[in-house]
Write a protein that holds these residues in place. Structure first.
Motif, PDB file in Angstrom:
ATOM      1  N   PRO A 260      14.271  -8.317  -6.031  1.00 53.54           N
ATOM      2  CA  PRO A 260      13.083  -8.875  -6.683  1.00 53.54           C
ATOM      3  C   PRO A 260      11.830  -8.120  -6.271  1.00 53.54           C
ATOM      4  CG  PRO A 260      13.738 -10.255  -4.840  1.00 53.54           C
ATOM      5  CD  PRO A 260      14.804  -9.193  -4.979  1.00 53.54           C
ATOM      6  N   VAL A 261      10.906  -7.977  -7.190  1.00 56.39           N
ATOM      7  CA  VAL A 261       9.614  -7.345  -6.906  1.00 56.39           C
ATOM      8  C   VAL A 261       8.540  -8.396  -7.157  1.00 56.39           C
ATOM      9  CG1 VAL A 261       8.070  -5.416  -7.380  1.00 56.39           C
ATOM     10  CG2 VAL A 261      10.544  -5.116  -7.644  1.00 56.39           C
ATOM     11  N   SER A 262       8.082  -9.008  -6.089  1.00 59.33           N
ATOM     12  CA  SER A 262       7.105 -10.090  -6.185  1.00 59.33           C
ATOM     13  C   SER A 262       5.723  -9.539  -6.483  1.00 59.33           C
ATOM     14  CB  SER A 262       7.073 -10.864  -4.868  1.00 59.33           C
ATOM     15  OG  SER A 262       6.567 -10.035  -3.830  1.00 59.33           O
ATOM     16  N   PRO A 263       4.811 -10.386  -6.951  1.00 60.82           N
ATOM     17  CA  PRO A 263       3.420  -9.937  -7.153  1.00 60.82           C
ATOM     18  C   PRO A 263       2.805  -9.359  -5.878  1.00 60.82           C
ATOM     19  CG  PRO A 263       3.772 -12.041  -8.245  1.00 60.82           C
ATOM     20  CD  PRO A 263       5.014 -11.757  -7.458  1.00 60.82           C
ATOM     21  N   LEU A 264       3.137  -9.969  -4.713  1.00 61.78           N
ATOM     22  CA  LEU A 264       2.620  -9.433  -3.454  1.00 61.78           C
ATOM     23  C   LEU A 264       3.126  -8.012  -3.211  1.00 61.78           C
ATOM     24  CD1 LEU A 264       2.659 -12.134  -0.602  1.00 61.78           C
ATOM     25  CD2 LEU A 264       0.728 -10.787  -1.435  1.00 61.78           C
ATOM     26  N   ARG A 265       4.370  -7.744  -3.575  1.00 59.76           N
ATOM     27  CA  ARG A 265       4.922  -6.413  -3.345  1.00 59.76           C
ATOM     28  C   ARG A 265       4.275  -5.387  -4.258  1.00 59.76           C
ATOM     29  NH1 ARG A 265      11.176  -6.175  -2.057  1.00 59.76           N
ATOM     30  NH2 ARG A 265      10.296  -7.637  -0.540  1.00 59.76           N
ATOM     31  N   TRP A 266       3.999  -5.777  -5.514  1.00 59.40           N
ATOM     32  CA  TRP A 266       3.284  -4.864  -6.411  1.00 59.40           C
ATOM     33  C   TRP A 266       1.876  -4.603  -5.890  1.00 59.40           C
ATOM     34  CZ3 TRP A 266       5.761  -1.716  -9.127  1.00 59.40           C
ATOM     35  CH2 TRP A 266       6.905  -2.068  -9.866  1.00 59.40           C
ATOM     36  N   CYS A 267       1.244  -5.628  -5.337  1.00 60.61           N
ATOM     37  CA  CYS A 267      -0.078  -5.452  -4.745  1.00 60.61           C
ATOM     38  C   CYS A 267      -0.008  -4.485  -3.563  1.00 60.61           C
ATOM     39  CB  CYS A 267      -0.636  -6.804  -4.300  1.00 60.61           C
ATOM     40  SG  CYS A 267      -2.250  -6.716  -3.494  1.00 60.61           S
ATOM     41  N   ALA A 268       1.011  -4.653  -2.714  1.00 59.40           N
ATOM     42  CA  ALA A 268       1.198  -3.742  -1.586  1.00 59.40           C
ATOM     43  C   ALA A 268       1.427  -2.314  -2.073  1.00 59.40           C
ATOM     44  CB  ALA A 268       2.380  -4.208  -0.729  1.00 59.40           C
ATOM     45  N   ALA A 269       2.215  -2.168  -3.144  1.00 56.33           N
ATOM     46  CA  ALA A 269       2.488  -0.837  -3.682  1.00 56.33           C
ATOM     47  C   ALA A 269       1.207  -0.175  -4.181  1.00 56.33           C
ATOM     48  CB  ALA A 269       3.510  -0.932  -4.813  1.00 56.33           C
ATOM     49  N   ALA A 270       0.380  -0.943  -4.894  1.00 62.32           N
ATOM     50  CA  ALA A 270      -0.866  -0.379  -5.416  1.00 62.32           C
ATOM     51  C   ALA A 270      -1.783   0.066  -4.277  1.00 62.32           C
ATOM     52  CB  ALA A 270      -1.569  -1.405  -6.301  1.00 62.32           C
ATOM     53  N   LEU A 271      -1.899  -0.770  -3.235  1.00 59.17           N
ATOM     54  CA  LEU A 271      -2.754  -0.425  -2.098  1.00 59.17           C
ATOM     55  C   LEU A 271      -2.222   0.787  -1.346  1.00 59.17           C
ATOM     56  CD1 LEU A 271      -3.530  -3.993  -0.700  1.00 59.17           C
ATOM     57  CD2 LEU A 271      -5.185  -2.419  -1.723  1.00 59.17           C
ATOM     58  N   LEU A 272      -0.903   0.800  -1.104  1.00 54.12           N
ATOM     59  CA  LEU A 272      -0.328   1.875  -0.307  1.00 54.12           C
ATOM     60  C   LEU A 272      -0.368   3.207  -1.040  1.00 54.12           C
ATOM     61  CD1 LEU A 272       2.780   1.136   1.899  1.00 54.12           C
ATOM     62  CD2 LEU A 272       1.639   3.324   1.752  1.00 54.12           C
ATOM     63  N   VAL A 273       0.049   3.209  -2.300  1.00 52.94           N
ATOM     64  CA  VAL A 273       0.050   4.462  -3.061  1.00 52.94           C
ATOM     65  C   VAL A 273      -1.382   4.952  -3.271  1.00 52.94           C
ATOM     66  CG1 VAL A 273       0.604   5.508  -5.285  1.00 52.94           C
ATOM     67  CG2 VAL A 273       2.262   4.012  -4.173  1.00 52.94           C
ATOM     68  N   GLY A 274      -2.291   4.038  -3.588  1.00 53.10           N
ATOM     69  CA  GLY A 274      -3.682   4.437  -3.762  1.00 53.10           C
ATOM     70  C   GLY A 274      -4.285   4.961  -2.469  1.00 53.10           C
ATOM     71  N   GLY A 275      -3.989   4.286  -1.353  1.00 54.06           N
ATOM     72  CA  GLY A 275      -4.508   4.739  -0.070  1.00 54.06           C
ATOM     73  C   GLY A 275      -3.955   6.090   0.328  1.00 54.06           C
ATOM     74  N   VAL A 276      -2.654   6.292   0.126  1.00 53.83           N
ATOM     75  CA  VAL A 276      -2.046   7.577   0.458  1.00 53.83           C
ATOM     76  C   VAL A 276      -2.621   8.684  -0.427  1.00 53.83           C
ATOM     77  CG1 VAL A 276       0.115   8.890   0.347  1.00 53.83           C
ATOM     78  CG2 VAL A 276       0.069   6.651   1.437  1.00 53.83           C
ATOM     79  N   ALA A 277      -2.883   8.371  -1.707  1.00 48.15           N
ATOM     80  CA  ALA A 277      -3.490   9.362  -2.595  1.00 48.15           C
ATOM     81  C   ALA A 277      -4.855   9.794  -2.065  1.00 48.15           C
ATOM     82  CB  ALA A 277      -3.617   8.794  -4.003  1.00 48.15           C
ATOM     83  N   LEU A 278      -5.677   8.830  -1.635  1.00 49.48           N
ATOM     84  CA  LEU A 278      -6.982   9.170  -1.060  1.00 49.48           C
ATOM     85  C   LEU A 278      -6.830   9.972   0.230  1.00 49.48           C
ATOM     86  CD1 LEU A 278      -9.184   5.945  -1.434  1.00 49.48           C
ATOM     87  CD2 LEU A 278      -9.596   8.178  -2.468  1.00 49.48           C
ATOM     88  N   ALA A 279      -5.902   9.531   1.070  1.00 52.34           N
ATOM     89  CA  ALA A 279      -5.700  10.204   2.353  1.00 52.34           C
ATOM     90  C   ALA A 279      -5.155  11.612   2.174  1.00 52.34           C
ATOM     91  CB  ALA A 279      -4.751   9.389   3.229  1.00 52.34           C
ATOM     92  N   SER A 280      -4.386  11.824   1.118  1.00 52.60           N
ATOM     93  CA  SER A 280      -3.749  13.114   0.911  1.00 52.60           C
ATOM     94  C   SER A 280      -4.629  14.101   0.175  1.00 52.60           C
ATOM     95  CB  SER A 280      -2.441  12.944   0.124  1.00 52.60           C
ATOM     96  OG  SER A 280      -1.527  12.155   0.840  1.00 52.60           O
ATOM     97  N   PHE A 281      -5.433  13.617  -0.758  1.00 52.36           N
ATOM     98  CA  PHE A 281      -6.152  14.530  -1.643  1.00 52.36           C
ATOM     99  C   PHE A 281      -7.654  14.324  -1.625  1.00 52.36           C
ATOM    100  CE2 PHE A 281      -2.024  13.369  -3.617  1.00 52.36           C
ATOM    101  CZ  PHE A 281      -1.356  14.512  -3.233  1.00 52.36           C
ATOM    102  N   GLY A 282      -8.160  13.595  -0.626  1.00 57.93           N
ATOM    103  CA  GLY A 282      -9.593  13.387  -0.508  1.00 57.93           C
ATOM    104  C   GLY A 282     -10.279  14.584   0.108  1.00 57.93           C
ATOM    105  N   GLY A 283     -11.489  14.381   0.607  1.00 57.08           N
ATOM    106  CA  GLY A 283     -12.274  15.480   1.177  1.00 57.08           C
ATOM    107  C   GLY A 283     -11.629  16.056   2.413  1.00 57.08           C
ATOM    108  N   ARG A 284     -11.985  17.280   2.722  1.00 51.13           N
ATOM    109  CA  ARG A 284     -11.414  17.966   3.878  1.00 51.13           C
ATOM    110  C   ARG A 284     -12.037  17.450   5.161  1.00 51.13           C
ATOM    111  NH1 ARG A 284      -8.359  21.894   2.162  1.00 51.13           N
ATOM    112  NH2 ARG A 284      -8.747  22.863   0.173  1.00 51.13           N
ATOM    113  N   GLY A 285     -11.219  17.443   6.214  1.00 48.14           N
ATOM    114  CA  GLY A 285     -11.732  17.072   7.527  1.00 48.14           C
ATOM    115  C   GLY A 285     -12.160  18.300   8.291  1.00 48.14           C
ATOM    116  N   ARG A 286     -12.446  18.130   9.568  1.00 47.28           N
ATOM    117  CA  ARG A 286     -12.819  19.269  10.398  1.00 47.28           C
ATOM    118  C   ARG A 286     -12.160  19.116  11.763  1.00 47.28           C
ATOM    119  NH1 ARG A 286     -16.968  18.101  13.960  1.00 47.28           N
ATOM    120  NH2 ARG A 286     -17.962  16.063  13.722  1.00 47.28           N
TER     121      ARG A 286
END
Length: 351
Positions: A260-286
């Protein structure tokens, strides 16, 4: 990218996503540590006889082999065997992006940019939501084991980053030879020789098929196709397709295993994938100035862990590879001259 290349990238993401379902099937035939050992044995042989001698120091091959093969996959398989759902496992493992950034900061002095810190915070929020969802329906201990597997994946990313293998296929094939004996020894010690022999004696087409899929499909084909794409396109063009892995993982688990894929799990998926996208392809660090060595090959921010990262050229300098090469999210060099015919090559997300 050509339409055929786009289709190939999507196919690789699908193969890696469905791999979690196949692992679940395989765990019905093998004890988890034995299954993991056999997976690396099948992936390494006969490929190890075809790729030539190792092209990086043995300390890096052994280090990555232990962190990735023994620790990461051992914990993942044990966690899934203890009740962690396949679809949720494919999602939770993506928190390795945060662990990679943390270890890269502590060990390599790579300070992520603010947008990547925001992405990591969003990804952690997704893990929190997933933990709440799993706590209501499944064992939190198994959930913790998969989070620990993601942390070990982060360690292996940093080690791979320091190894900076120019030939990623050669590197990963040799890395696959390392976990076999330690995992077999752990299986004999913890799972028992009688259970191992019983599993091998009862091997049928379903079990053999699962083993061949995780070894040749997810590892050999997935890695080979991903490397082929990276030799023809910038890593920043190919890398976003890796974000489809948990989408295919959760969808295939729901379709084939009835998870089963509960609404909470879809919410977790959206947050995690979106966060990883920002962390992976956001601005460069130093860099903070710690842990740098000439030619150490540790470019990038350390948070680009969700697959091969940004391929923009950086100037050569202290702590970076010469000749304009940079390090992708998983630690392999990319850029002019790193692959065959001057193409790009990188270590893909481990599956």
């Amino acid at each position: 990218m050509r339409p055929s290349h786009v289709l190939l990238a999507v196919l690789v993401a699908a193969v890696w996503g469905v791999n979690f379902v196949v692992i679940e099937i395989g765990l019905g035939h093998f004890p988890p540590l034995l299954f993991s050992a056999l997976r690396f044995l099948a992936a390494a042989v006969p490929a190890v006889f075809l790729v030539g001698r190792p092209k990086v120091a043995w300390k890096w091959i052994v280090g990555v082999g232990l962190a990735l093969g023994v620790a990461k996959f051992g914990l993942l398989f044990v966690g899934m065997d203890a009740g962690m759902p396949a679809g949720l496992s494919s999602l939770v493992l993506q928190i390795q992006a945060v662990f990679t950034a943390l270890f890269a900061f502590l060990l390599l002095g790579e300070r992520p940019a603010r947008v990547r810190l925001v992405g990591m915070a969003v990804a952690l929020a997704g893990i929190g939501v997933a933990a709440v969802d799993e706590g209501a329906s499944g064992p939190l201990g198994a959930f913790a084991l998969v989070v620990a597997a993601a942390a070990c994946w982060g360690v292996s990313n940093v080690l791979t980053r320091r190894a900076a293998p120019a030939d990623a296929l050669n590197f990963m094939v040799w890395v696959s030879t390392v976990p076999v004996l330690p995992l077999l020894a752990l299986s004999l010690l913890l799972e028992g020789p009688s259970r191992d022999l019983e599993a091998l004696g009862a091997l049928d087409l379903s079990g053999a098929g699962a083993l061949l899929y995780v070894a040749w499909g997810a590892t050999v084909f997935g890695f080979g196709a991903w490397g082929w794409l990276l030799r023809r396109h910038p890593a920043s063009t190919v890398a976003p397709f890796s974000l489809l892995v948990p989408v295919f993982g959760m969808s295939s688990a729901a379709l084939f295993l009835g998870e089963p894929v509960s609404p909470l799990r879809w919410c977790a998926a959206a947050l995690l994938v979106g966060g990883v996208a920002l962390a992976s392809f956001g601005g460069r660090g130093r860099r903070t100035g710690r842990g740098e060595e000439p030619g150490a090959g540790t470019g990038g921010t350390g948070s680009e862990a969700k697959g091969p990262g940004d391929a923009a050229n950086r100037p050569a300098g202290r702590g970076r590879l010469p000749t304009g090469r940079e390090i992708t999210s998983t630690g392999a060099p990319t850029g002019p001259g790193t692959g065959p015919a001057g193409g790009r090559q990188a270590v893909p997300p481990s599956r």
